[in-house]
Design a protein around this motif. Structure first.
Motif, short mmCIF file in Angstrom:
data_model
loop_
_atom_site.label_atom_id
_atom_site.label_comp_id
_atom_site.label_asym_id
_atom_site.label_seq_id
_atom_site.Cartn_x
_atom_site.Cartn_y
_atom_site.Cartn_z
N GLU A 180 25.09 73.21 55.31
CA GLU A 180 25.18 71.84 55.77
C GLU A 180 26.23 70.98 55.09
N ALA A 181 26.71 71.37 53.91
CA ALA A 181 27.63 70.51 53.17
C ALA A 181 29.05 70.57 53.72
N ASP A 182 29.69 69.42 53.78
CA ASP A 182 31.11 69.35 54.13
C ASP A 182 31.99 69.71 52.94
N VAL A 183 31.57 69.24 51.78
CA VAL A 183 32.25 69.52 50.51
C VAL A 183 31.22 70.07 49.54
N ILE A 184 31.58 71.15 48.84
CA ILE A 184 30.68 71.76 47.86
C ILE A 184 31.38 71.83 46.51
N PHE A 185 30.71 71.32 45.46
CA PHE A 185 31.16 71.50 44.10
C PHE A 185 30.25 72.53 43.45
N SER A 186 30.82 73.69 43.13
CA SER A 186 30.04 74.78 42.52
C SER A 186 30.30 74.77 41.02
N THR A 187 29.25 74.52 40.23
CA THR A 187 29.41 74.24 38.80
C THR A 187 28.54 75.16 37.94
N THR A 188 28.45 76.43 38.33
CA THR A 188 27.50 77.32 37.69
C THR A 188 28.14 78.17 36.59
N SER A 189 27.27 78.80 35.81
CA SER A 189 27.71 79.81 34.83
C SER A 189 27.34 81.21 35.31
N SER A 190 27.05 81.34 36.60
CA SER A 190 26.65 82.62 37.17
C SER A 190 27.79 83.63 37.10
N SER A 191 27.45 84.89 36.88
CA SER A 191 28.46 85.95 36.88
C SER A 191 28.53 86.66 38.23
N SER A 192 27.64 86.32 39.15
CA SER A 192 27.65 86.89 40.50
C SER A 192 27.70 85.76 41.52
N PRO A 193 28.23 86.01 42.72
CA PRO A 193 28.52 84.93 43.67
C PRO A 193 27.31 84.08 44.05
N VAL A 194 27.54 82.77 44.10
CA VAL A 194 26.57 81.82 44.64
C VAL A 194 27.10 81.19 45.93
N ILE A 195 28.42 81.26 46.14
CA ILE A 195 29.02 80.80 47.39
C ILE A 195 29.09 82.01 48.32
N LEU A 196 28.25 82.00 49.35
CA LEU A 196 28.10 83.15 50.25
C LEU A 196 28.64 82.78 51.62
N GLY A 197 29.72 83.43 52.00
CA GLY A 197 30.44 83.08 53.21
C GLY A 197 29.63 83.17 54.49
N LYS A 198 28.64 84.04 54.52
CA LYS A 198 27.87 84.22 55.76
C LYS A 198 27.10 82.96 56.16
N LEU A 200 28.29 79.72 55.40
CA LEU A 200 29.17 78.55 55.45
C LEU A 200 29.53 78.17 56.89
N ARG A 201 29.71 76.89 57.12
CA ARG A 201 30.13 76.39 58.42
C ARG A 201 31.61 76.71 58.65
N ASP A 222 33.28 87.29 51.57
CA ASP A 222 33.15 86.68 52.90
C ASP A 222 33.72 85.27 52.92
N THR A 223 33.52 84.55 51.84
CA THR A 223 34.09 83.20 51.72
C THR A 223 35.61 83.28 51.68
N ILE A 224 36.14 84.20 50.88
CA ILE A 224 37.60 84.36 50.75
C ILE A 224 38.21 84.64 52.11
N ARG A 225 37.54 85.47 52.92
CA ARG A 225 38.06 85.81 54.25
C ARG A 225 38.10 84.60 55.17
N LYS A 226 37.17 83.66 54.97
CA LYS A 226 37.09 82.49 55.86
C LYS A 226 38.14 81.44 55.57
N ILE A 227 38.54 81.31 54.33
CA ILE A 227 39.37 80.16 53.96
C ILE A 227 40.81 80.31 54.46
N GLU A 228 41.42 79.16 54.74
CA GLU A 228 42.83 79.11 55.15
C GLU A 228 43.75 78.75 53.98
N THR A 229 43.21 77.97 53.03
CA THR A 229 44.01 77.56 51.86
C THR A 229 43.22 77.84 50.59
#
Length: 308
Positions: A180-198, A200-201, A222-229
């Motif tokens: 649902e978010a238009d803009v996401i700020f990801s601020t974690t210390s996770s070592s595995s992905p939390v931004i999951l492209g499947k 995302l809008r 999946d996120t990397i594949r979606k982005i244009e920039t």
């Protein structure tokens, strides 16, 4: 010599001032008008430490910073540090600044700047925050004072309910933020992905400040594949330090023609094609320009402790 503590830095560095400082830092860096050796990275007792020097015509700065995840168990922030600001002309120490708050403010400001460039507006319908630590709090605090925001969604493994209550936000599951978010700020210390492209809008902007080692990921393929920039603070820095760049480049998922430094976007007045990502590992020029700006404002307002 001026000493500036956490409270004083918060008073001096409002969102407008801090965003302008990092904007200048990125512009100088990408136009090669700041000297910034690659940071020295150390592993101290298994934790990440960085020593970050840089200088401009006006100031020399060195930051010593660390990320110690186990600090959460001690009830203290996982990021600690100090910034020393000196004159490149006389060699005098101008100021010593709290590195925790300076880092949090300049990192938040970089995320805010990236979102403004990507969205081309200071209005955000839904802002998503992933994480509930120091960086998440400053991203929220500065973001809400800089942007007009319709609603805020926060997700984290813990403590996001308290953060949501403090800022009048909604504490939700991760999937809801991603969907649902238009803009996401990801601020974690996770070592595995939390931004999951499947999830995302089709249209979004993400700023990712985590994943400080080549083995770590905050963003999946999946996120990397979606982005244009794919904006970065420094191509050299991300190519050496974060798995969010190193791994997808090595596997062929990320094409280098999609990658551009945020300083280039600023200097050339480029439009950012969305969906977009800003990957930041933090560069010394940000600390330098933000510290120098804080020092100048503190002198003007008579804030800080003078030490002979």
């Amino acid at each position: 010599m001026l000493v500036l503590n956490k409270t004083q830095l918060e008073e001096i560095l409002d969102a407008e001032t801090a965003v302008n400082a990092v904007k200048e830092a990125f512009s100088l860096y990408s136009s090669r008008r700041v000297v910034q050796p690659q940071r020295q990275v150390l592993s101290v007792k298994g934790n990440w430490w960085g020593i970050m020097p840089s200088y401009t015509d006006l100031s020399l700065a060195v930051k010593i910073v660390n990320v110690i995840p186990s600090n959460k168990e001690r009830n203290i922030p996982s990021v600690q540090g100090v910034v020393i600001l000196m004159s490149p002309d006389t060699g005098e120490t101008l100021a010593i600044l709290d590195g925790l708050v300076l880092t949090a403010i300049r990192t938040s400001s970089a995320s805010i700047l990236s979102a403004e460039l990507a969205m081309n507006t200071r209005t955000i319908g839904t802002l998503g925050i992933i994480g509930a630590g120091t960086e998440a709090r400053y991203h929220l605090k500065l973001g809400l004072s800089y942007f007009k925001v319709g609603r805020v969604l926060i997700s984290a493994r813990r403590n996001h309910y308290l953060l949501a209550k403090e800022f009048g936000a909604e504490a939700v599951e991760l999937e809801k933020v991603l969907r649902e978010a238009d803009v996401i700020f990801s601020t974690t210390s996770s070592s595995s992905p939390v931004i999951l492209g499947k999830y995302l809008r089709d249209d979004f902007h993400i700023s990712s400040i985590g994943a400080h080692t080549p083995e770590s990921r905050e963003i999946d393929d999946d996120t990397i594949r979606k982005i244009e920039t794919y904006m970065v603070d420094s191509v050299e820095a991300v190519a050496n330090e974060t798995g969010d760049y190193i791994q997808p480049v090595n596997s062929g998922v990320l094409r280098k023609e999609k990658v551009i430094e945020i300083g280039e976007v600023i200097n050339r007045g480029l439009n950012v094609k969305r969906p977009s990502l800003f990957k930041t590992v933090g560069i010394a020029s940000e600390d330098n320009l933000t510290a120098y700006m804080a020092y100048k404002v503190a002198l003007k307002k008579g804030i800080g402790i003078n030490v002979e």
